[in-house]
Design a protein around this motif. Structure first.
Motif, short mmCIF file in Angstrom:
data_model
loop_
_atom_site.label_atom_id
_atom_site.label_comp_id
_atom_site.label_asym_id
_atom_site.label_seq_id
_atom_site.Cartn_x
_atom_site.Cartn_y
_atom_site.Cartn_z
N UNK A 50 0.83 -1.18 -0.05
CA UNK A 50 -0.10 -0.05 -0.02
C UNK A 50 0.54 1.30 -0.06
N UNK A 51 1.90 1.21 -0.77
CA UNK A 51 2.60 2.51 -0.86
C UNK A 51 2.80 2.67 -2.52
N UNK A 52 3.15 3.97 -2.91
CA UNK A 52 3.25 4.52 -4.09
C UNK A 52 4.63 4.77 -4.72
N UNK A 53 4.69 5.07 -5.92
CA UNK A 53 6.11 5.47 -6.35
C UNK A 53 6.55 6.57 -5.99
N UNK A 54 7.71 6.90 -5.75
CA UNK A 54 8.41 8.28 -5.32
C UNK A 54 9.44 8.56 -6.45
N UNK A 55 10.09 9.72 -6.47
CA UNK A 55 11.02 10.34 -7.43
C UNK A 55 12.06 9.25 -7.61
N UNK A 56 12.60 8.71 -6.50
CA UNK A 56 13.69 7.54 -6.86
C UNK A 56 13.51 6.43 -7.81
N UNK A 57 12.34 5.99 -7.62
CA UNK A 57 12.09 4.87 -8.67
C UNK A 57 11.83 5.48 -10.19
N UNK A 58 11.47 6.77 -10.40
CA UNK A 58 11.45 7.58 -11.75
C UNK A 58 12.81 7.76 -12.24
N UNK A 59 13.59 8.10 -11.03
CA UNK A 59 15.06 8.19 -11.60
C UNK A 59 15.80 6.91 -11.94
N UNK A 60 15.41 6.01 -11.34
CA UNK A 60 15.93 4.54 -11.39
C UNK A 60 15.28 4.24 -12.89
N UNK A 61 13.94 4.50 -13.23
CA UNK A 61 13.54 4.21 -14.55
C UNK A 61 14.37 4.84 -15.72
N UNK A 62 14.36 6.11 -15.52
CA UNK A 62 15.26 6.84 -16.72
C UNK A 62 16.86 6.36 -16.71
N UNK A 63 17.47 5.89 -15.37
CA UNK A 63 18.57 5.31 -15.41
C UNK A 63 18.50 4.00 -16.52
N UNK A 64 17.72 3.14 -16.38
CA UNK A 64 17.69 1.98 -16.78
C UNK A 64 17.30 2.32 -18.45
N UNK A 65 16.40 3.12 -18.40
CA UNK A 65 15.73 3.33 -20.05
C UNK A 65 16.75 3.76 -20.81
N UNK A 66 17.37 4.76 -20.38
CA UNK A 66 18.59 5.52 -21.30
C UNK A 66 20.00 4.89 -21.26
N UNK A 67 20.06 3.82 -20.26
CA UNK A 67 21.30 3.21 -19.99
C UNK A 67 22.33 4.36 -19.59
N UNK A 68 21.94 4.98 -18.49
CA UNK A 68 22.75 5.99 -17.92
C UNK A 68 23.82 5.43 -17.00
N UNK A 69 24.76 6.11 -16.58
CA UNK A 69 25.84 5.88 -15.63
C UNK A 69 25.15 5.36 -14.27
N UNK A 70 25.61 4.46 -13.42
CA UNK A 70 24.94 4.17 -12.21
C UNK A 70 24.62 5.21 -11.23
#
Length: 372
Positions: free
Chosen positions: A317-337
């Protein structure tokens, strides 16, 4: 005989604050309100007179060693999911871009933003978020006006800190912050619509992260400003306080959790990195505009985040925060860790300085006492 109740307008006037600040007090539990139905059937807020006057007395006569209430016009947020920078909704700021948002928060015209205020474009002696902190220290040592606390100098420090840091990170001085990061972090062969999508996503990430009210790093920066630290040291104090895994570095754990979900469809034990927030009872309002842009970069990653969010909501019962959104961008664009940490660190510089500008006139007031 006076009524035991006050209207919203009367309560705000008694406290010497704006209505938006009064409602922020309500959301934080500082003062209670009762909602009734008016003569025309409309909902009306009212406040107990004794509660309001007691709060007014507490604000006007701070006790020795007590932490005062801190009023700020930089950011407005509440648990329901509202977030605005100087009354402009975070989604609108995301549409206008990082440079506009930074100038808005600092009280500058966007024409005054400089992307080339740099004479030292090399990576220097550090990388990642360390390069930002290293740059701030080097710039401080070279600033002939370092001791000036004048607002125009403080604003110039913030703009310069971002510009020089981005140059140190990317070796480039031309283009917006997002454009330079995208060029540095994506393959040289990348171009066209995909590159533009990555750039726009980075710009949204920077925009929504400019400030977040009184975080630990913001309070650290305001404390430094309270003792008259120069603006460079105020920034360094805030940057140091945000450097831990619970703030700027939080997207690393979220990236690992999201990567695991994509490969195994396994949800970690609570607390799940990238989900839930100490302020918001629902979704983090910063996450939605960024995840929307991630979908343009990689629809598959965006779908995976949606599935992950549904599963986490069902189990915890918790929702996405900005950290998982940044994680998604990191994986989607293959950015540095460490891309999420770098974006977070750069973005927060204007917000830290905006808070310092509010705090300087108060002097030394942030002095809590310890319980022995």
């Amino acid at each position: 005989m006076r009524s035991p109740w006050m209207t919203s307008e009367q309560a705000a006037e008694a406290l010497g604050v704006r209505l938006s600040t009064l409602y922020a007090y309500v959301s934080r539990g500082v003062v209670a309100r009762e909602v009734t139905t008016g003569p025309g059937g409309q909902r009306v807020s009212r406040f107990r007179r004794d509660d309001v006057l007691a709060l007014a007395r507490a604000r006007s006569r701070p006790r020795a060693g007590a932490m005062p209430l801190i009023e700020s016009e930089v950011t407005q947020l509440d648990a329901s999911g509202r977030l605005a920078f100087r009354e402009v909704d975070v989604s609108d700021c995301a549409d206008r871009g990082f440079e506009w948002t930074a100038c808005h928060v600092l009280g500058l015209s966007d024409a005054m933003w400089s992307s080339t205020a740099c004479d030292e474009p090399g990576p220097g002696e550090a990388a990642g978020a360390d390069a930002v902190r290293w740059t701030v220290m080097r710039c401080a040592a070279r600033d002939e006006r370092r001791d000036s606390l004048q607002p125009e100098h403080c604003r110039d420090v913030a703009v310069t800190a971002v510009a020089v840091s981005v140059a140190a990170l990317t070796g480039a001085q031309d283009g917006t912050v997002a454009q330079r990061l995208a060029r540095a972090w994506t393959p040289a062969s990348a171009g066209g619509a995909w590159f533009e999508s990555v750039t726009r996503a980075l710009d949204v990430a920077l925009s929504v992260l400019v400030d977040h009210e009184l975080t630990a790093s913001t309070l650290a920066a305001r404390t430094a400003a309270g003792v008259g630290a120069d603006p460079w040291m105020v920034l360094l104090t805030g940057l140091a306080a945000m450097s831990g895994r619970a703030q700027a570095g939080a997207s690393r754990a979220a990236t690992a959790a999201l990567r695991t979900w994509i490969s195994t469809r396994t949800v970690p034990d609570a607390p799940v990195p990238g989900f839930g927030h100490k302020v918001y009872v629902g979704p983090d309002p910063r996450a939605a505009p960024l995840l929307e842009r991630v979908a343009a970069v990689s629809p598959e990653t965006a779908d995976a985040v949606d599935e992950f969010a549904v599963r986490v909501a069902r189990e915890y019962s918790v929702y996405p925060n900005i950290d998982v959104a940044l994680a998604a961008l990191t994986l989607a664009a293959d950015l540095p860790a460490d891309a999420g940490e770098v974006v977070f660190t750069l973005a927060r510089i204007p917000g830290l300085m905006a808070h310092a500008l509010e705090e300087y006139p108060h002097g030394l007031r942030l002095r809590p006492r310890a319980l022995a």
